[in-house]
Design a protein around this motif. Structure first.
Motif, PDB file in Angstrom:
ATOM      1  N   GLN A   1       7.413   1.077 -12.893  1.00  0.00           N
ATOM      2  CA  GLN A   1       8.534   1.895 -12.658  1.00  0.00           C
ATOM      3  C   GLN A   1       9.511   1.129 -11.878  1.00  0.00           C
ATOM      4  O   GLN A   1      10.563   1.489 -12.014  1.00  0.00           O
ATOM      5  N   GLU A   2       8.935   0.286 -11.026  1.00  0.00           N
ATOM      6  CA  GLU A   2      10.116  -0.452 -10.152  1.00  0.00           C
ATOM      7  C   GLU A   2      11.061  -1.389 -11.083  1.00  0.00           C
ATOM      8  O   GLU A   2      12.236  -1.326 -10.998  1.00  0.00           O
ATOM      9  N   PHE A   3      10.284  -1.806 -12.152  1.00  0.00           N
ATOM     10  CA  PHE A   3      10.961  -2.676 -13.263  1.00  0.00           C
ATOM     11  C   PHE A   3      12.061  -1.493 -13.864  1.00  0.00           C
ATOM     12  O   PHE A   3      13.046  -2.192 -14.377  1.00  0.00           O
ATOM     13  N   VAL A   4      11.417  -0.568 -14.224  1.00  0.00           N
ATOM     14  CA  VAL A   4      12.366   0.412 -15.111  1.00  0.00           C
ATOM     15  C   VAL A   4      13.456   0.738 -14.213  1.00  0.00           C
ATOM     16  O   VAL A   4      14.760   0.851 -14.763  1.00  0.00           O
ATOM     17  N   ASN A   5      13.392   1.158 -12.871  1.00  0.00           N
ATOM     18  CA  ASN A   5      14.206   1.444 -12.232  1.00  0.00           C
ATOM     19  C   ASN A   5      15.707   0.509 -12.029  1.00  0.00           C
ATOM     20  O   ASN A   5      16.649   0.904 -11.835  1.00  0.00           O
ATOM     21  N   LYS A   6      15.108  -0.946 -12.084  1.00  0.00           N
ATOM     22  CA  LYS A   6      16.129  -1.762 -12.062  1.00  0.00           C
ATOM     23  C   LYS A   6      16.624  -2.274 -13.420  1.00  0.00           C
ATOM     24  O   LYS A   6      17.126  -3.294 -13.433  1.00  0.00           O
ATOM     25  N   SER A   7      16.285  -1.584 -14.317  1.00  0.00           N
ATOM     26  CA  SER A   7      16.870  -1.628 -15.805  1.00  0.00           C
ATOM     27  C   SER A   7      16.180  -3.082 -16.028  1.00  0.00           C
ATOM     28  O   SER A   7      16.878  -3.845 -17.112  1.00  0.00           O
ATOM     29  N   LEU A   8      15.215  -3.641 -15.844  1.00  0.00           N
ATOM     30  CA  LEU A   8      14.540  -4.710 -16.159  1.00  0.00           C
ATOM     31  C   LEU A   8      13.513  -4.481 -17.173  1.00  0.00           C
ATOM     32  O   LEU A   8      12.918  -5.640 -17.872  1.00  0.00           O
ATOM     33  N   LEU A   9      13.138  -3.347 -17.478  1.00  0.00           N
ATOM     34  CA  LEU A   9      12.145  -2.818 -18.500  1.00  0.00           C
ATOM     35  C   LEU A   9      12.583  -1.463 -18.596  1.00  0.00           C
ATOM     36  O   LEU A   9      13.125  -0.755 -18.134  1.00  0.00           O
ATOM     37  N   PHE A  10      12.027  -0.984 -20.073  1.00  0.00           N
ATOM     38  CA  PHE A  10      12.348   0.281 -20.536  1.00  0.00           C
ATOM     39  C   PHE A  10      11.048   0.881 -21.054  1.00  0.00           C
ATOM     40  O   PHE A  10       9.941   0.313 -21.132  1.00  0.00           O
ATOM     41  N   CYS A  11      10.825   2.116 -20.896  1.00  0.00           N
ATOM     42  CA  CYS A  11       9.702   3.080 -20.884  1.00  0.00           C
ATOM     43  C   CYS A  11       9.958   4.092 -21.821  1.00  0.00           C
ATOM     44  O   CYS A  11      10.891   4.864 -21.974  1.00  0.00           O
ATOM     45  N   ASP A  12       8.994   4.194 -22.756  1.00  0.00           N
ATOM     46  CA  ASP A  12       9.005   5.290 -23.705  1.00  0.00           C
ATOM     47  C   ASP A  12       7.685   6.142 -23.551  1.00  0.00           C
ATOM     48  O   ASP A  12       6.442   5.443 -23.546  1.00  0.00           O
TER      49      ASP A  12
END
Length: 1226
Positions: free
Chosen positions: A412-423
């Motif tokens: 979630q930390e990566f997702v928050n920083k737009s470094l990863l996407f979550c489906d």
């Protein structure tokens, strides 16, 4: 344009022409969509600066008010403030009722002033609209109109957050309704406290230009926050503050002053406010538009590298703009920048005046560097992921050896920083990287990739140990798809071999994803798998290539049994044998194919891409792909080496009849019956000069389509009936067509060059009359264009193209029709697809058949060679496509056994009498597979055969009604012609002195061949289906007339006459105690009869198809019946009740439960097992009705099965003429 505006342009014409430079002015006007690219070219075509300026003003004068406003704004943006001042009084007033153009990019001077004073960035020189995202931002801002609040626009680096936010603010309705106090844009970026204080001081200074609150700047952040609050409250109520590029949440405290705030950030967690996600993907056409605007070219005029560059940019507006800006300065570097993108040389893609970082890698690296130190290694681990793959949380739990909640917190930390996407799909989370991020990661960690791949493999092994993931586990699909990839990338040769050479892995993976991906992995990783010995990999690849179509269907076959059918030297066989021996202890049941050494697999690959008949298939011009189409209305494209699916399209609303690749492999054409006129065939031309497509139809026309101009170029007339096939000559000079009117036509452009009446060549044949109808099925050109081949009925005809002379005529078959034919490029071979399930190869020089390729289980519709002729493919009604090696099949012999045979079991072996190629009688030792005796070819075709119990004599019946007896010791024949039609069955009495035969003439002949005495049993009104010898010189016969009769074979008298069924009697069986017999019929019933009372004991109902076979158990308790739907029913003989319905639990849609009709049944001596034959062989547990084992024969349509008294040896022949001697494994 208003008169006032026009006058201002004319009045100031001289000053404007003298001073302005048109190129940048036009960039703005093109972005505002008031100037076209064609008009820009017209301006550029002028020779001097003044002439270009004059032409631009001339064009503007011919336009509307929006053009004037756009020109005015462009002057402002480019620094021509004095010239803009000259035009200010002429600005037209545009009301919203005149249209929405003011909302679509053209801003009024008043609005432009507000945006400029507020520090809102101007549009990029090159700008393309993304209206959906702009409207989403505006909608969130409208929600702030009544009270303070926050809106966050977030997305990864380079996705266009700031540009889209600025564009959303270029709407005077939004500013007027929601933010009359103005817009104040502050670019924040990565800041420490000192840097933030400087930003705040500058903002306060900008907002308090008259120093009404203080004469000095604030000295600290708290003071700045207070001053900012007062300024907002007193001087700028209802304004919008835009904080661009926020990295840290603590920065926001300085701006928390109860006003409306919009934030752009890569980190969605910096605030809990309403968010607007900006997707990272830019549409391909938008990317091309950006490039075209940068380099001042039409999209259609862009070089071919443009498509690849946009593709490599992975949808990032930033990267496309960086490349576009570089190409504007260096217009000859298209290839260079494409190579840099392909090689991930991000450091060389540098400089964009509107972006904060010197190179692309810096922009992405900044986001990673901002991660907590503990998280950086976790992010590095993601370097091993594949593109476009969504990874379930469980995979990363295994990788990091953590609980799900811990892993989700990190991700979630990566997702928050737009470094990863979550489906978020239901309860499970799946994560993925943008292609650009993954490229950056793999490039950055290139030297560590092997170790990172090794890490994920080792963690998998630690977690699963010796087990395999099951379908119930959310991570199983990931491992089945990518575990081999990780092992290969880690160069873990031993682990990869152990995985890929495991029958357990093959079984588990093929049941989930089918065989094609696994075959692809054998090809892809062969350099690693073959390091020690290529033989093992070749064994497994061949096994999967030839059996994958079985492994990917339901009910899933036993992979160990399939492995036991491989050659004994194969690693697959040895592994299967070892596993089978282990399973036997647990009560499993397996079979050895005793005579398999004589069997050679000629196919290279068998794929099953369709769920119904496959009508056509063809190779791409590079030979790497295959396209296929058929009755399931789809077009399939897959890899020729592995069968891996590349594309599936629901192409039409009805059956798809034909498909073809274009010469450059960019297009595939299909034709169907889904229109009012049935289109039978489509073929592209063979060269790249122009893209032409020929189609033919039931409307009698051939049409030639120009695909570049998208119109019908020619319509060719001449045929009198439906046109079945058309084909370009290899040099594209001619089109050949053939029709059901019995003619072949060769056409040049729209003109008919010549017509050959194929019917003439059939009128002269003895078997055809003058009014014969001849459907000319298809045609094919030789490589040198000198010869054209035509297929009609069962013949091939070869003609000289110039003279129309018949060069050769080949009679292919008496019992089959030709469905398709094709010339082999580069040699004299032709391939012919036949309705009797086979494909033949003929040499056109010697006119001899050189190969007979059998393997399909139904009609073969198509045969096509690869472009180099090394391979050919066949497609069939059996839903499969087979790929064959031309040189391999040409070396094979075509020996085919007829399905009628007889077997005598002995204590230590068995002897098999079979019919070879319908003309020879062959005596085979069942233990060794060796031929003990082979007769000369007979004049009439052999229909049936039998052996005496003592193996002294053999007999056979012929198509002309003759029966012959062969004394095996001295090879002497005795014959008698007594039947008027073909002999269907024959059998010796137990002493071998009498031969009984039945015929289609409805009679049974009893012939004492030693004394030459004979009698005929006459009484049946239709053909005798079969007979069975009883005790005391009696015989039971059954017929298509619905009756069963008991005869005295000494007197020829009918002792009992049973009228059993309303339709044909298809089988009878006699109980072991000889007190009862059963009958089955096409009327879908079975009956049990009493010999003693001559009456029916039980009528057995429930079958939904013709009941084709029956048998009693040895203990007289059970009767088994089998029908045409593949169902087997086990009945209680004494009560006539159904005990079990034997059928698989799950079957693929459209599949029979037994692969076809059930044609024969046999109980074990203990009456606890039952063997059945139909499309294949199956063994059943009589007590439970469950399937114990299935043996898949290469062919299908088995007629009978012979079982040894011990129930351990089984003999049958399939429709391909392959003999199977199977022995139970013990």
């Amino acid at each position: 344009m208003d008169v006032k505006s026009r006058n201002h342009l004319l009045l100031n014409h001289e000053a404007l022409v003298r001073d302005i430079k048109t190129s940048y002015i036009m960039d703005h006007m093109i972005a505002d969509e008031v100037l076209t690219l064609q008009e820009e070219e017209k301006v550029k075509a002028q020779t001097t600066q003044k002439e270009r300026a004059a032409m631009l003003i001339k064009i503007i004068l011919a336009k509307d008010n929006y053009s004037y406003i756009s020109f005015y704004n462009a002057l402002l943006h480019e620094g021509y403030k004095d010239l803009a001042a000259l035009l200010q009084d002429g600005i037209p007033i545009i009301s919203s009722c005149n249209g929405n153009k003011s909302m679509d990019g053209v801003t009024s001077p008043q609005l432009e002033t507000v945006l400029c004073e507020g520090g809102v960035p101007q549009r990029p020189v090159v700008f393309v609209t993304r209206p959906k995202l702009v409207k989403a931002i505006q909608q969130k801002l409208y929600n702030l109109r009544s009270e303070p609040g926050w809106v966050t626009v977030y997305g990864m680096a380079g996705c266009g957050k700031s540009v889209l936010t600025a564009e959303a603010l270029r709407d005077h309705h939004l500013l007027e309704d929601c933010f009359p106090g103005g817009i104040h844009w502050i670019s924040i970026g990565k800041q420490d406290k000192a840097g933030l204080l400087m930003k705040l001081q500058n903002l306060c200074s900008r907002l308090d230009q008259d120093f009404s609150l203080s004469q000095r700047p604030p000295l600290n952040i708290e003071e700045a926050k207070d001053r900012l609050r007062l300024l907002m409250l007193r001087k700028y109520p209802r304004c919008l503050m835009v904080l661009d590029d926020i990295w840290d949440s603590w920065v926001l405290k300085a701006f928390d002053n109860q006003c409306q705030v919009l934030i752009t950030s890569r980190d969605r967690s910096v605030t809990d406010s309403v968010t607007v996600p900006v997707e990272s993907g830019l549409a391909h056409d938008k990317g091309l538009e950006i490039l075209s605007l940068f380099v001042n070219m039409k999209i259609t005029d862009l070089p071919e590298e443009a498509d690849s560059i946009v593709g490599e940019c992975k949808g990032s507006p930033l990267v496309v703009s960086l490349i576009g800006a570089l190409l504007r300065d260096f217009p000859n570097r298209w290839g260079y920048y494409l190579r840099q993108l392909q090689n991930k040389q991000f450091k060389r893609i540098r400089k964009s005046s509107s972006y904060d970082y010197e190179a692309l890698d810096e922009a992405m690296s900044m986001s990673v560097e901002m991660l907590n130190e503990n998280f950086k290694d976790y992010y590095k681990d993601l370097s091993v992921l594949q593109k476009d793959v969504k990874v379930p949380t469980k995979v990363l739990c295994i990788l990091w050896d953590m609980e799900t909640e811990e892993v989700e917190d990190i991700l979630q930390e990566f997702v928050n920083k737009s470094l990863l996407f979550c489906d978020r799909n239901g309860k499970s989370f799946h994560y993925y990287l943008h292609d650009l991020q993954l490229d950056f990661l793999t490039e950055k960690n290139r030297n560590q990739l092997q170790e990172l791949h090794k890490k994920i493999v080792n963690q998998y092994k630690k977690h699963y140990k010796l087990h395999i993931p099951t379908p119930a586990q959310e991570d199983c699909m990931y491992w089945y798809n990518f575990l081999a990839y990780h092992m290969a990338s880690a160069n873990m040769q031993n682990e990869l071999c152990a995985l890929m050479f495991s029958l357990d892995w093959i079984k588990a993976k093929t049941e989930l994803v089918g065989p094609a991906h696994l075959i692809h992995e054998y090809v892809e990783y062969s350099h690693i798998l073959d390091q020690k010995d290529s033989r093992v990999r070749e064994n497994f690849q061949e096994f999967l290539s030839l059996n994958g179509h079985l492994l990917g269907r339901q009910p899933f076959p036993d992979i160990i049994q399939l492995g036991l059918c491989q050659p004994e030297i194969s690693e697959v066989y040895q592994q299967a044998k070892l596993q089978a021996q282990q399973e036997l202890v647990k009560g499993a049941f397996y079979l050895e194919w005793v005579n398999k050494k004589s069997m050679k697999n000629l196919s290279r690959l068998v794929v099953r891409p369709h769920t119904d008949a496959v009508y056509h298939a063809c190779f791409s011009k590079d030979g790497q792909r295959i396209a296929s189409c058929g009755a399931d209305k789809t077009l399939q494209v897959f890899k020729a080496k592995s069968g891996e699916k590349l594309l599936e399209i629901k192409a039409h609303d009805d059956e798809v009849l034909c498909c073809a690749f274009s010469a450059d492999d960019r297009f595939v054409a299909t034709c169907s019956v889904d229109k009012k006129v049935k289109v039978n065939c489509c073929q592209f031309n063979n060269t790249n000069d122009q893209l032409l497509l020929a189609t033919c139809s039931n409307d009698t026309y051939i049409k030639l389509w120009d695909l570049n101009k998208k119109y019908c170029r020619n319509t060719m007339f001449g045929h009198l009936n439906s046109v079945s096939h058309c084909r370009f000559s290899p040099d594209d000079k001619y089109v050949a067509s053939c029709s059901s009117d019995g003619t072949l036509k060769v056409l040049c452009s729209a003109n008919e060059l010549k017509t050959i009446d194929i019917k003439d060549f059939f009128r002269n044949a003895d078997e055809y009359q003058d009014d014969v109808e001849v459907l000319v099925k298809c045609c094919s050109w030789s490589a040198n264009c000198a010869t054209i081949m035509v297929a009609a009925k069962n013949r091939l005809l070869l003609f000289d193209v110039i003279t129309s002379d018949l060069l050769a005529e080949v009679l292919i078959s008496h019992h089959s029709t030709i469905q398709y034919c094709d010339f082999c490029p580069g040699n004299q071979l032709v391939a012919v697809a036949l309705s009797h399930y086979s494909v033949e190869l003929w040499n056109t020089e010697s006119f001899l058949k050189v190969a007979d390729c059998r393997g399909h289980l139904s009609w073969v519709h198509c045969v096509t060679f690869s472009p180099d002729g090394s391979l050919f493919l066949t497609s069939s009604d059996d839903q499969t496509i087979r790929i064959w090696e031309s040189s391999k099949v040409c070396k094979s012999s075509a020996l085919v056994l007829k399905r009628e045979l007889d077997v005598v079991f002995q204590d230590d072996g068995l002897m098999i009498l079979a019919i070879l190629n319908q003309q020879h009688l062959q005596l085979i030792d069942g233990n060794t597979g060796h031929t003990d005796y082979l007769t000369e070819a007979q004049e009439s075709l052999i229909c049936c055969c039998c052996l005496s119990e003592d193996l002294q004599y053999a007999a056979f019946g012929e198509e002309n009604g003759t029966v012959k007896v062969l004394k095996l010791s001295n090879r002497v024949f005795k014959s008698r012609t007594g039947h008027e039609k073909s002999v269907q069955h024959c059998q010796f009495t137990s002493d071998g002195r009498t031969l009984i035969s039945s015929s289609d003439d409805s009679t049974i002949q009893v012939w004492n061949w030693q004394s030459e005495e004979y009698i005929f049993l006459k009484g049946h009104k239709e053909a005798v289906k079969n007979f069975r010898l009883l005790e005391n010189s009696r015989l039971l016969s059954w017929s298509f007339d619905g009756t069963v009769k008991v005869w005295n074979i000494c007197t020829g008298i009918i002792e009992e006459d049973f009228v059993c069924h309303e339709d044909a009697v298809l089988s009878c069986a006699v109980s072991p105690d000889a007190t009862k017999f059963s009958s089955t019929s096409a009327d879908k019933t079975a009956k049990i009869w009493s010999f003693e009372s001559s009456s029916v004991l039980h009528e057995l109902h429930g079958h939904k198809g013709c009941v084709r076979c029956c048998t009693f158990s040895f203990d007289n308790k059970f009767l088994a019946t089998g029908d045409d739907n593949g169902e087997i029913r086990i009945w209680d003989v004494s009560r006539g009740e159904l005990l079990h319905l034997c059928s698989p639990i799950t079957v693929d849609e459209g599949e029979s439960t037994h692969g076809g009709w059930v044609t024969d049944l046999c109980f074990s001596p203990e009456s606890n097992m039952l063997v059945s034959c139909g499309g294949y062989l199956k063994w059943w547990n009589v007590t439970t009705g469950e399937s114990l084992q299935t043996f898949y024969t290469n062919g299908t349509n088995l007629k009978s099965i012979y079982v040894s008294p011990s129930f351990k040896v089984y003999v049958t022949i399939d429709n391909l003429g392959i003999l199977y001697v199977l022995r139970m494994l013990e």
